[in-house]
Design a protein around this motif. Structure first.
Motif, mmCIF file in Angstrom:
data_model
loop_
_atom_site.group_PDB
_atom_site.id
_atom_site.type_symbol
_atom_site.label_atom_id
_atom_site.label_comp_id
_atom_site.label_asym_id
_atom_site.label_seq_id
_atom_site.Cartn_x
_atom_site.Cartn_y
_atom_site.Cartn_z
ATOM 1 N N HIS A 180 0.847 -1.196 0.000
ATOM 2 C CA HIS A 180 0.000 0.000 0.000
ATOM 3 C C HIS A 180 0.883 1.247 0.000
ATOM 4 C CE1 HIS A 180 -2.658 -3.153 1.557
ATOM 5 N NE2 HIS A 180 -3.628 -2.455 0.985
ATOM 6 N N ASP A 181 0.406 2.316 -0.616
ATOM 7 C CA ASP A 181 1.140 3.576 -0.590
ATOM 8 C C ASP A 181 0.872 4.309 0.726
ATOM 9 O OD1 ASP A 181 -1.336 4.852 -0.845
ATOM 10 O OD2 ASP A 181 -1.056 5.348 -2.953
ATOM 11 N N GLU A 182 1.436 5.516 0.846
ATOM 12 C CA GLU A 182 1.316 6.288 2.085
ATOM 13 C C GLU A 182 -0.134 6.602 2.453
ATOM 14 O OE1 GLU A 182 2.971 7.965 -0.730
ATOM 15 O OE2 GLU A 182 4.610 6.603 -0.312
ATOM 16 N N GLU A 183 -0.993 6.641 1.454
ATOM 17 C CA GLU A 183 -2.401 6.979 1.688
ATOM 18 C C GLU A 183 -3.274 5.739 1.876
ATOM 19 O OE1 GLU A 183 -3.252 9.347 -1.741
ATOM 20 O OE2 GLU A 183 -1.831 10.898 -1.132
ATOM 21 N N GLY A 184 -2.646 4.565 1.865
ATOM 22 C CA GLY A 184 -3.395 3.331 2.088
ATOM 23 C C GLY A 184 -3.942 2.703 0.821
ATOM 24 N N ASN A 185 -3.634 3.278 -0.328
ATOM 25 C CA ASN A 185 -4.110 2.710 -1.595
ATOM 26 C C ASN A 185 -3.285 1.481 -1.951
ATOM 27 O OD1 ASN A 185 -5.987 4.860 -2.029
ATOM 28 N ND2 ASN A 185 -4.246 6.139 -2.617
ATOM 29 N N GLU A 186 -3.982 0.453 -2.433
ATOM 30 C CA GLU A 186 -3.312 -0.778 -2.807
ATOM 31 C C GLU A 186 -2.448 -0.563 -4.046
ATOM 32 O OE1 GLU A 186 -4.831 -5.073 -4.220
ATOM 33 O OE2 GLU A 186 -5.564 -4.454 -2.231
ATOM 34 N N LEU A 187 -1.226 -1.102 -3.999
ATOM 35 C CA LEU A 187 -0.292 -1.025 -5.120
ATOM 36 C C LEU A 187 -0.312 -2.339 -5.891
ATOM 37 C CD1 LEU A 187 2.667 0.656 -3.201
ATOM 38 C CD2 LEU A 187 1.136 1.753 -4.838
ATOM 39 N N PRO A 188 0.209 -2.365 -7.104
ATOM 40 C CA PRO A 188 0.209 -3.612 -7.876
ATOM 41 C C PRO A 188 1.274 -4.616 -7.418
ATOM 42 C CG PRO A 188 1.205 -1.841 -9.146
ATOM 43 C CD PRO A 188 0.676 -1.233 -7.881
ATOM 44 N N THR A 189 2.046 -4.253 -6.403
ATOM 45 C CA THR A 189 3.093 -5.141 -5.898
ATOM 46 C C THR A 189 2.642 -5.820 -4.611
ATOM 47 O OG1 THR A 189 4.101 -3.304 -4.697
ATOM 48 C CG2 THR A 189 4.948 -3.752 -6.912
ATOM 49 N N SER A 190 3.337 -6.893 -4.273
ATOM 50 C CA SER A 190 3.071 -7.631 -3.042
ATOM 51 C C SER A 190 4.376 -7.848 -2.298
ATOM 52 C CB SER A 190 2.455 -9.002 -3.343
ATOM 53 O OG SER A 190 1.212 -8.863 -3.960
#
Length: 125
Positions: free
Chosen positions: A61-71
């Motif tokens: 997740h990024d700093e704002e809590g949005n899910e990223l395409p990575t794990s």
């Protein structure tokens, strides 16, 4: 020097080369050549490991809590042992590589003892 290495050993060797990549001398050149050789040899291993991370890990997740395409997988994850157990046999797969070497005399008084120790696998008498 053509030798047999495990995937795990190659990964460790690759990490030791990173600090030498910016050198503008023979040490940097040979480090870069070996880095390319090892990186190419680990393509399938890295894909296998990344697939296991997707299987057992959690989305980043990024700093704002949005899910990223990575794990990623954390040490305290309940799936970490499963990840390690499945990766362990692939870590031990061996492959033969022809890596370049330097003589100890070429790095003596150029590198520190710690630096020499870190790339000892790439040095010969």
């Amino acid at each position: 020097m053509k030798k047999i290495y495990t995937n795990a050993a190659l990964g460790d060797m690759l990490r030791t080369l990173r600090p030498f990549m910016s050198r503008k001398d023979k040490i940097g050149y040979i480090s870069a050549r070996n880095c390319r050789t090892i990186t190419n040899a680990l393509i399938d291993y890295n894909k296998f490991r990344d697939d296991l991370i997707k299987k057992y890990g959690e989305p980043d997740h990024d700093e704002e809590g949005n899910e990223l395409p990575t794990s990623s997988i954390k040490l305290n994850s309940p799936n970490f042992k499963l990840f390690c157990d499945e990766l362990a046999p692939i870590n031990m797969v061996e492959q033969e590589l022809d890596l370049m070497t330097l003589n100890y005399s070429e790095v003596f008084e150029v590198l520190s003892g710690d630096e020499i120790f870190s790339i000892d696998w790439m040095l010969e008498d």
